[in-house]
Design an enzyme around this catalytic site. Structure first.
Site, PDB file in Angstrom:
ATOM      1  N   ALA A   1       0.614  -1.343  -0.416  1.00  0.00           N
ATOM      2  CA  ALA A   1      -0.558  -0.321   0.367  1.00  0.00           C
ATOM      3  C   ALA A   1       1.002   0.895  -0.164  1.00  0.00           C
ATOM      4  O   ALA A   1       2.333   1.444   0.207  1.00  0.00           O
ATOM      5  CB  ALA A   1      -0.653  -0.043   0.946  1.00  0.00           C
TER       6      ALA A   1
ATOM      7  N   GLY B   1       0.242  -5.093   1.069  1.00  0.00           N
ATOM      8  CA  GLY B   1      -0.655  -4.872  -0.065  1.00  0.00           C
ATOM      9  C   GLY B   1      -0.567  -5.521  -0.857  1.00  0.00           C
ATOM     10  O   GLY B   1      -1.219  -6.912  -1.889  1.00  0.00           O
TER      11      GLY B   1
ATOM     12  N   GLU C   1      -0.895  -9.544  -0.395  1.00  0.00           N
ATOM     13  CA  GLU C   1      -1.756  -9.508   0.260  1.00  0.00           C
ATOM     14  C   GLU C   1      -2.832  -9.420  -1.324  1.00  0.00           C
ATOM     15  O   GLU C   1      -3.924 -10.573  -1.450  1.00  0.00           O
ATOM     16  CB  GLU C   1      -2.127  -8.629   0.563  1.00  0.00           C
TER      17      GLU C   1
ATOM     18  N   GLU D   1       5.039  -4.722   6.961  1.00  0.00           N
ATOM     19  CA  GLU D   1       4.468  -3.910   7.791  1.00  0.00           C
ATOM     20  C   GLU D   1       4.473  -3.420   9.103  1.00  0.00           C
ATOM     21  O   GLU D   1       5.150  -2.394   9.437  1.00  0.00           O
ATOM     22  CB  GLU D   1       3.052  -4.183   7.766  1.00  0.00           C
TER      23      GLU D   1
HETATM   24  N1  CAA Z   1       4.688   3.127  -0.683  1.00  0.00           N
HETATM   25  C1  CAA Z   1       4.563   4.068  -1.422  1.00  0.00           C
HETATM   26  N2  CAA Z   1       6.117   4.507  -2.588  1.00  0.00           N
HETATM   27  C2  CAA Z   1       6.511   3.384  -2.406  1.00  0.00           C
HETATM   28  C3  CAA Z   1       6.733   2.091  -1.953  1.00  0.00           C
HETATM   29  C4  CAA Z   1       4.978   2.335  -1.051  1.00  0.00           C
HETATM   30  N3  CAA Z   1       4.761   0.636  -0.203  1.00  0.00           N
HETATM   31  N4  CAA Z   1       6.919   0.912  -2.695  1.00  0.00           N
HETATM   32  C5  CAA Z   1       8.153   1.786  -3.535  1.00  0.00           C
HETATM   33  N5  CAA Z   1       7.841   3.533  -2.831  1.00  0.00           N
HETATM   34  C6  CAA Z   1       8.356   4.208  -3.597  1.00  0.00           C
HETATM   35  C7  CAA Z   1       9.393   4.512  -3.190  1.00  0.00           C
HETATM   36  O1  CAA Z   1       9.445   5.307  -2.193  1.00  0.00           O
HETATM   37  C8  CAA Z   1      10.678   5.439  -4.482  1.00  0.00           C
HETATM   38  O2  CAA Z   1       9.677   6.475  -4.885  1.00  0.00           O
HETATM   39  P1  CAA Z   1      10.934   8.044  -4.698  1.00  0.00           P
HETATM   40  O3  CAA Z   1      11.897   8.192  -5.799  1.00  0.00           O
HETATM   41  O4  CAA Z   1      10.604   9.192  -5.287  1.00  0.00           O
HETATM   42  O5  CAA Z   1      11.539   7.487  -3.558  1.00  0.00           O
HETATM   43  C9  CAA Z   1      10.361   4.523  -5.702  1.00  0.00           C
HETATM   44  O6  CAA Z   1       8.816   3.694  -5.171  1.00  0.00           O
HETATM   45  C10 CAA Z   1      11.176   2.910  -6.035  1.00  0.00           C
HETATM   46  O7  CAA Z   1      11.130   2.487  -4.522  1.00  0.00           O
HETATM   47  P2  CAA Z   1      12.620   2.388  -3.929  1.00  0.00           P
HETATM   48  O8  CAA Z   1      14.345   3.800  -4.384  1.00  0.00           O
HETATM   49  O9  CAA Z   1      13.122   2.256  -2.314  1.00  0.00           O
HETATM   50  O10 CAA Z   1      13.531   0.984  -4.802  1.00  0.00           O
HETATM   51  P3  CAA Z   1      14.593  -0.330  -4.190  1.00  0.00           P
HETATM   52  O11 CAA Z   1      14.180  -0.984  -4.953  1.00  0.00           O
HETATM   53  O12 CAA Z   1      15.792   0.889  -3.619  1.00  0.00           O
HETATM   54  O13 CAA Z   1      13.859  -0.431  -3.259  1.00  0.00           O
HETATM   55  C11 CAA Z   1      11.735  -2.183  -1.726  1.00  0.00           C
HETATM   56  C12 CAA Z   1      12.507  -1.702  -3.336  1.00  0.00           C
HETATM   57  C13 CAA Z   1      12.736  -2.556  -1.127  1.00  0.00           C
HETATM   58  C14 CAA Z   1      10.727  -2.656  -2.506  1.00  0.00           C
HETATM   59  C15 CAA Z   1      11.256  -0.456  -1.096  1.00  0.00           C
HETATM   60  O14 CAA Z   1      10.888   0.507  -2.578  1.00  0.00           O
HETATM   61  C16 CAA Z   1      11.021  -0.962  -0.612  1.00  0.00           C
HETATM   62  O15 CAA Z   1      10.699  -1.870   1.244  1.00  0.00           O
HETATM   63  N6  CAA Z   1       9.400  -0.664  -0.451  1.00  0.00           N
HETATM   64  C17 CAA Z   1       7.785   0.029   0.476  1.00  0.00           C
HETATM   65  C18 CAA Z   1       7.726  -1.754   1.419  1.00  0.00           C
HETATM   66  C19 CAA Z   1       6.318  -2.328   2.450  1.00  0.00           C
HETATM   67  O16 CAA Z   1       6.593  -1.071   3.358  1.00  0.00           O
HETATM   68  N7  CAA Z   1       5.109  -2.657   1.828  1.00  0.00           N
HETATM   69  C20 CAA Z   1       4.150  -2.713   2.920  1.00  0.00           C
HETATM   70  C21 CAA Z   1       3.673  -1.034   2.790  1.00  0.00           C
HETATM   71  S1  CAA Z   1       2.478  -1.140   4.155  1.00  0.00           S
HETATM   72  C22 CAA Z   1       0.879  -2.224   3.596  1.00  0.00           C
HETATM   73  O17 CAA Z   1       1.029  -2.638   2.091  1.00  0.00           O
HETATM   74  C23 CAA Z   1      -0.290  -2.207   4.466  1.00  0.00           C
HETATM   75  C24 CAA Z   1      -0.631  -3.320   4.178  1.00  0.00           C
HETATM   76  O18 CAA Z   1      -1.065  -4.207   4.322  1.00  0.00           O
HETATM   77  C25 CAA Z   1      -2.482  -2.825   3.376  1.00  0.00           C
END
Ligand code: CAA
Length: 259
Positions: A65, A110, A113, A133
Site C-alpha cells: 500500500a 498489500g 495480499e 508492515e
Molecule cells: N509506498 C509508496 N511508495 C513506494 C512504496 C510504497 N509501498 N514502495 C516503493 N515506493 C517508492 C519509493 O518511495 C521510491 O519513490 P521515490 O523515487 O520518489 O523515492 C520508488 O518507489 C522506488 O523505490 P526505491 O527507491 O525504494 O526502490 P528500491 O529498489 O531501492 O527498493 C523496496 C525497493 C525494497 C521494495 C523499497 O521500495 C521498499 O521497501 N518499499 C516499501 C515496501 C513496504 O514496506 N511495503 C508495505 C507497505 S504497508 C502495506 O502494504 C499495508 C497493508 O497491508 C495494506
C-alpha cells in the site's frame, strides 16, 4: 472504461491486467485500489473473458500500500483505508473468473495480499515476497494475517508477519505461497499457457470449482461436502456437462460454451 494506472489487454479469452505505476513500484493508493475493484468487476461482466492474469509493470508486482498516502492517516482513516483494501481483496475471492497472479518482482505488504487473493500464484525467480508492515509500525491490513495463515499455517505466516523479512521465490515456493517459480523472462508466457488451458475446459465447471474451494474454506468439512455435492448436482443440468461427457463417449474434443 479507462484507468490511469491499470493496463488491460484481452486476447483469446484471457485478460492481462497490469498495475502500471512503475515509478512508485506499483504501490496501491486509494485511486488504484478503487480502480482495481472496478476493473475486476468489469472483466467479470465481460462474457469474452474466461481467465485473468494479474501482474505489475517494471521491477515490482506491487510493493505494498502507498506509504506516502498512509503516513498522515489517523485511526479512522487507517481503518477506512484497510476496509477499502479488504473490500477489493474479498471481491476477488467472490469472482467467478479465475485470477492467476504472475508475480514479476516485489510483492510486499498489500502486494502480497493482492497475490494471495488470486487463485494461484506464479513467481519470477527475481521476486521477493514479504510483509514489511511491522517495520512501519503497523500490521498487514488487506487480509494478509488471515489469508496467509490459512494458506501456509500460523507458524510460517507468523514468521513472515512478525519479522517483516523478505523471502525469495524459491522459499515462497517451498513454503507453499507460490505454486511455481519461473525464469523472469518466461513468467508471463507460463501464466498465459495455464490460462489458455483453463479456457479450453468447461469454464462453468471452473467457476463452480473456484466457488466450492473458496466457500469451503470457511465451512466445516461436512458443510463443505454438502455444498460441493449441491454444485456437482447443478452442473448436471448444464450444456457443458452434456457436451463434455458426450464428447468423451464419442471420442472427440469437447466444444464447451460455458453454459
Ligand atoms: N509506498 C509508496 N511508495 C513506494 C512504496 C510504497 N509501498 N514502495 C516503493 N515506493 C517508492 C519509493 O518511495 C521510491 O519513490 P521515490 O523515487 O520518489 O523515492 C520508488 O518507489 C522506488 O523505490 P526505491 O527507491 O525504494 O526502490 P528500491 O529498489 O531501492 O527498493 C523496496 C525497493 C525494497 C521494495 C523499497 O521500495 C521498499 O521497501 N518499499 C516499501 C515496501 C513496504 O514496506 N511495503 C508495505 C507497505 S504497508 C502495506 O502494504 C499495508 C497493508 O497491508 C495494506
Amino acid at each position: 472504461m479507462e484507468f490511469s494506472h491499470l493496463l488491460i489487454e484481452k486476447q483469446d479469452g484471457i485478460a492481462v491486467l497490469t498495475v502500471n505505476s512503475p515509478k512508485t513500484l506499483n504501490a496501491l493508493n486509494s485511486r488504484i485500489i478503487a480502480d482495481l475493484e472496478c476493473a475486476l468487476y468489469e472483466l467479470e461482466l465481460d462474457a469474452e473473458v474466461k481467465v485473468i492474469v494479474l501482474t505489475g509493470a517494471g521491477k515490482a508486482f506491487v510493493a505494498g500500500a502507498d506509504i506516502k498516502e498512509m503516513a498522515a492517516m489517523g485511526s479512522t482513516e487507517g481503518h477506512q483505508f484497510g476496509l477499502k483494501g479488504q473490500r477489493m481483496i474479498l471481491s476477488m475471492a467472490r469472482m467467478e473468473t479465475p485470477v492467476i497472479a504472475a508475480v514479476n518482482g516485489f510483492a510486499l505488504g498489500g502486494g502480497l495480499e493482492l497475490a494471495l487473493a488470486c487463485d494461484f500464484i506464479y513467481v519470477s525467480d527475481k521476486a521477493k515476497l514479504g510483509f514489511p508492515e511491522v517495520t512501519l509500525g503497523i500490521i498487514p491490513g488487506f487480509g494478509g494475517t488471515q489469508n496467509l495463515a490459512r494458506r501456509i499455517g500460523s507458524a510460517k505466516a507468523g514468521e513472515l508477519i512478525m519479522t517483516g523479512k523478505m523471502i525469495d521465490a524459491a522459499k515462497a515456493e517451498a513454503w507453499g505461497i507460490a505454486n511455481e517459480v519461473f525464469p523472469a523472462d518466461e513468467l508471463l508466457d507460463k501464466a498465459m499457457a495455464t490460462a489458455k488451458q483453463i479456457c479450453s475446459v468447461g469454464t462453468l465447471a471452473v467457476s463452480y470449482a473456484k466457488n466450492a474451494l473458496i466457500a469451503g474454506l470457511d465451512m466445516t468439512r461436512e458443510d463443505g461436502f454438502r455444498y460441493e455435492a449441491a454444485l456437482f448436482g447443478v452442473l448436471f443440468g448444464s450444456e457443458d456437462q452434456k457436451e463434455g461427457m458426450n464428447a468423451f463417449v464419442e471420442k472427440r474434443k469437447a466444444d464447451f460454451k460455458g453454459q
